[in-house]
Design a protein around this motif. Structure first.
Motif, PDB file in Angstrom:
ATOM      1  N   UNK A   1       0.745  -1.461  -0.047  1.00 11.95           N
ATOM      2  CA  UNK A   1      -0.060   0.019  -0.112  1.00 11.95           C
ATOM      3  C   UNK A   1       0.879   1.351  -0.006  1.00 11.95           C
ATOM      4  N   UNK A   2       1.916   1.255   0.740  1.00 13.55           N
ATOM      5  CA  UNK A   2       2.675   2.379   0.851  1.00 13.55           C
ATOM      6  C   UNK A   2       4.288   2.298   0.412  1.00 13.55           C
ATOM      7  N   UNK A   3       4.816   1.200  -0.103  1.00  9.07           N
ATOM      8  CA  UNK A   3       6.020   1.193  -0.534  1.00  9.07           C
ATOM      9  C   UNK A   3       6.981   0.846   0.593  1.00  9.07           C
ATOM     10  N   UNK A   4       6.742   0.385   1.796  1.00  8.53           N
ATOM     11  CA  UNK A   4       7.779   0.438   2.794  1.00  8.53           C
ATOM     12  C   UNK A   4       8.876  -0.621   2.546  1.00  8.53           C
TER      13      UNK A   4
ATOM     14  N   UNK B   1      18.250  -0.376   7.536  1.00  7.82           N
ATOM     15  CA  UNK B   1      17.194   0.535   6.673  1.00  7.82           C
ATOM     16  C   UNK B   1      15.807  -0.084   6.605  1.00  7.82           C
ATOM     17  N   UNK B   2      15.409  -0.941   7.006  1.00  5.88           N
ATOM     18  CA  UNK B   2      13.753  -1.450   6.836  1.00  5.88           C
ATOM     19  C   UNK B   2      12.907  -0.512   7.715  1.00  5.88           C
ATOM     20  N   UNK B   3      11.842  -0.149   7.020  1.00 11.68           N
ATOM     21  CA  UNK B   3      10.807   0.744   7.737  1.00 11.68           C
ATOM     22  C   UNK B   3       9.529   0.136   8.351  1.00 11.68           C
ATOM     23  N   UNK B   4       9.518  -1.240   8.077  1.00  6.71           N
ATOM     24  CA  UNK B   4       8.603  -1.891   8.822  1.00  6.71           C
ATOM     25  C   UNK B   4       8.900  -3.472   8.789  1.00  6.71           C
TER      26      UNK B   4
END
Length: 127
Positions: free
Chosen positions: A75-78, A97-100
């Motif tokens: 949905x958001x490209x994380x 560097x992962x965001x989720x």
């Protein structure tokens, strides 16, 4: 910019069973703002709440450790890492560097504290 002027880092926590309080406690005690999504199926709303809160990181908990993270990516490209079952795997994902981050059920103070501490360290390195 001084430490007092630095923007507050934020981590969103969503748990399939409506839990996550221990992780949130660890996050906040590390000096990072925790946004705990209330109620069941919170894992599926991690990406949405991250967008609303302009959060730096999201943590999703479910049985497989993937549903909420994959939803946030689609949905958001994380940039995500999922299926994790240990604190060390989560710290490594933040370093990468992962965001989720997608975990199985691992609602522990240690996880929240170490993930938040690593996020602070990483943010300081990029300041």
């Amino acid at each position: 910019m001084s430490q007092d002027e630095a923007p507050q880092l934020t981590i969103v926590v969503g748990h399939r069973l409506g839990k996550g309080q221990e992780v949130a406690r660890g996050i906040e005690e590390a000096g990072v703002r925790a946004v705990l999504i209330p109620g069941p199926a919170g894992d599926m709303r991690v990406g949405d709440v991250m967008a609303e809160e302009e959060a730096d990181l999201g943590i999703s908990f479910c049985g497989s450790g993937g549903a909420g993270a994959v939803t946030a990516k689609s949905k958001y490209g994380h940039d995500i890492e999922f299926g994790m079952r240990s604190v060390d795997a989560g710290v490594t994902a933040v370093q990468a560097g992962k965001t989720v981050l997608g975990f199985g059920f691992l609602d522990t103070y240690e996880l929240g504290h170490r993930i938040a501490t690593e996020l602070v360290r990483r943010a300081g390195a990029h300041a």
